[in-house]
Scaffold this motif. Structure first.
Motif, short mmCIF file in Angstrom:
data_model
loop_
_atom_site.label_atom_id
_atom_site.label_comp_id
_atom_site.label_asym_id
_atom_site.label_seq_id
_atom_site.Cartn_x
_atom_site.Cartn_y
_atom_site.Cartn_z
N THR A 1 0.81 -1.20 0.00
CA THR A 1 0.00 0.00 0.00
C THR A 1 0.84 1.25 0.00
OG1 THR A 1 -1.55 -1.25 1.24
CG2 THR A 1 -1.95 1.08 1.17
N TRP B 1 -7.83 -6.37 0.49
CA TRP B 1 -6.77 -5.73 1.27
C TRP B 1 -6.07 -6.80 2.09
CZ3 TRP B 1 -5.59 -0.61 0.90
CH2 TRP B 1 -6.52 0.22 0.26
N ILE C 1 -2.53 -3.01 4.86
CA ILE C 1 -3.09 -2.12 5.89
C ILE C 1 -2.01 -1.71 6.89
CG2 ILE C 1 -4.82 -2.01 7.73
CD1 ILE C 1 -6.60 -3.65 5.76
N ALA D 1 -4.71 -4.04 12.23
CA ALA D 1 -4.75 -4.13 10.75
C ALA D 1 -5.57 -5.34 10.33
CB ALA D 1 -3.33 -4.21 10.20
N ILE E 1 -9.27 -4.48 10.42
CA ILE E 1 -9.69 -3.64 9.27
C ILE E 1 -9.72 -4.49 7.99
CG2 ILE E 1 -9.15 -1.60 7.86
CD1 ILE E 1 -10.05 -0.78 10.64
N ALA E 2 -8.75 -5.39 7.84
CA ALA E 2 -8.73 -6.24 6.64
C ALA E 2 -9.99 -7.10 6.59
CB ALA E 2 -7.47 -7.11 6.64
N ILE F 1 -7.75 4.76 8.33
CA ILE F 1 -7.57 3.56 7.50
C ILE F 1 -8.92 2.91 7.19
CG2 ILE F 1 -6.49 1.27 7.46
CD1 ILE F 1 -4.15 2.66 9.08
N THR G 1 -9.98 2.37 3.29
CA THR G 1 -10.26 1.02 2.78
C THR G 1 -11.75 0.79 2.52
OG1 THR G 1 -10.34 0.18 5.06
CG2 THR G 1 -8.23 -0.02 3.89
#
Ligand code: SAM
Ligand code: DTB
Ligand code: SF4
Length: 349
Positions: free
Chosen positions: A4, A31, A36, A227, A230-231, A273, A277
């Motif tokens: 990224t 992602w 991330i 991370a 979020i992924a 983030i 995303t």
């Protein structure tokens, strides 16, 4: 998607669906956790700049959406979520209550509407609703909707037919969080699995209800685990329409009571983030605002948060007073979604 750190804004833009406030998020780019983490590793100013650019592609960056929460059934929960004061295993002093009568729910919804909320979210401390509860909660959805409010519920796990019954009653959103990355999740909750949560999200999506799904940071997880959360969210296909990012409220008597607070800038990074995303989602700055000062909240809005819980109580813990939030909106020149802008210009007192 590759590293990224090398993704240009134009690449990112090209991957975004066309702007439409009404459209459900479509197939997201995949992602990886490494992608991330690379966003987390950006200099703070660069990350916020990028998040602002993405935010402004879709949203009015000076607008915030307000949802009010009501606990319709508090405490005594059979689950063992380590962060939660409502777990019966927690020694938090939260008293267990029965399901709230319909008339009280309607009264609270009307009060929320009068204060400016456009969405009313009803939460129950349940593992999942029992069949005998379904008629009562579907009545609540119908009545709250009849007041002209969007409806949201968070009742724990749902079977497919329960999701369908809520949809038939007119439910707009269902909140069910993934809470954390799969590998960290297991150290926080033992009574239901990550897959259980994903199954509920599938049932909610299949019933045609908008998905509200996010998590909690500040539970002692690593950056890689943040991370990872979020992924998971960004790779749901489609990703959620609404993503609440909660900062742990460390409640006395819960297993996480003594967790050291997260660096506030790490919280802001997480918001940024989520925005980058999941460009079309409503990113909700959720639990933990009471512990934040105005400047930190302003940074969260700058990072792309465009929704908050509004009203002096979350479920069992406190939230900033509505008046205090109004003052903050005025000082920041933030408009409230669905309201005419204030007649006077923002002042600085
Ligand atoms: N019982 C239902 C469930 O767990 O799905 C609904 C209510 S539950 C309280 C909703 C969400 O609130 C949890 O998934 C969690 O993300 C958040 N939450 C609970 N306690 C919290 C705390 N102390 N700090 C931050 N977020 C919290
Ligand atoms: C969500 O993600 N946060 C809200 C809502 N969904 C239901 C709940 C926050 C609860 C904070 C702790 C409490 O007040 O009990
Ligand atoms: Fe129960 Fe929900 Fe709290 Fe977990 S988060 S203990 S399921 S109320």
């Amino acid at each position: 998607m590759t590293s990224t750190a090398t993704i240009s804004l134009s690449t990112l833009r090209a991957s975004l669906p066309a702007r439409s406030d009404a459209a459900a998020p479509t197939a997201p780019p995949r992602w990886s956790v490494a992608d991330i983490e690379a966003l987390y590793a950006l200099p703070f100013m660069d990350l916020l700049f990028r998040a602002q650019q993405v935010h402004r592609e879709t949203f009015d960056a000076n607008e915030v959406q307000l949802s009010t929460l009501l606990s319709i059934k508090t405490g005594g929960c059979s689950e063992d979520c380590g962060y939660c004061p409502q777990a019966s295993t927690a020694d938090s002093g939260v008293e267990a209550s029965k399901l709230m009568p319909l008339a009280e729910v309607i009264e609270a919804a009307q009060a929320a509407k009068d204060q400016g909320a456009t969405r009313f979210c009803m939460g129950a401390a349940w593992r999942s609703p029992k069949e005998r509860d379904m008629e009562r909660v579907t009545d609540m959805v119908r009545e709250v909707r009849a007041l002209g409010l969007e409806t949201c519920m968070t009742l724990g796990m749902l079977e497919a037919q329960q999701a369908q019954a809520l949809k038939d009653a007119g439910l707009d959103y269902y909140n069910h969080n993934l809470d954390s990355a799969p590998e960290f999740y297991e150290s926080i909750i033992s009574t239901r699995t990550y897959q259980d949560r994903l199954d509920t999200l599938t049932n909610v999506r299949a019933a045609g209800i908008n998905v509200c799904c996010g998590g909690i940071v500040g539970m002692g997880e690593s950056r890689t685990e943040r991370a990872g959360l979020i992924a998971q969210l960004a790779n749901l296909n489609p990703y959620p329409e609404s993503v609440p990012i909660n900062n742990l409220v460390a409640v006395k008597g819960t297993p996480l009571a003594d967790t050291p607070p997260l660096d506030p800038f790490e919280f802001v990074r997480t918001i940024a983030i989520a925005r980058i995303t999941m460009p079309l989602t409503m990113v909700r700055l959720s639990a933990g605002r009471e512990e934040m000062d105005d400047a930190l909240q302003a940074l969260c809005f700058l990072a792309g948060a465009n929704s908050i819980f509004y009203g002096d109580k979350l479920l069992t813990t406190s939230n900033p007073q509505a008046d205090k939030d109004r003052q903050l909106f005025t000082r920041l020149g933030l408009k409230v979604q669905g309201e005419r802008p204030a007649a006077h210009s923002p002042s600085c007192q």
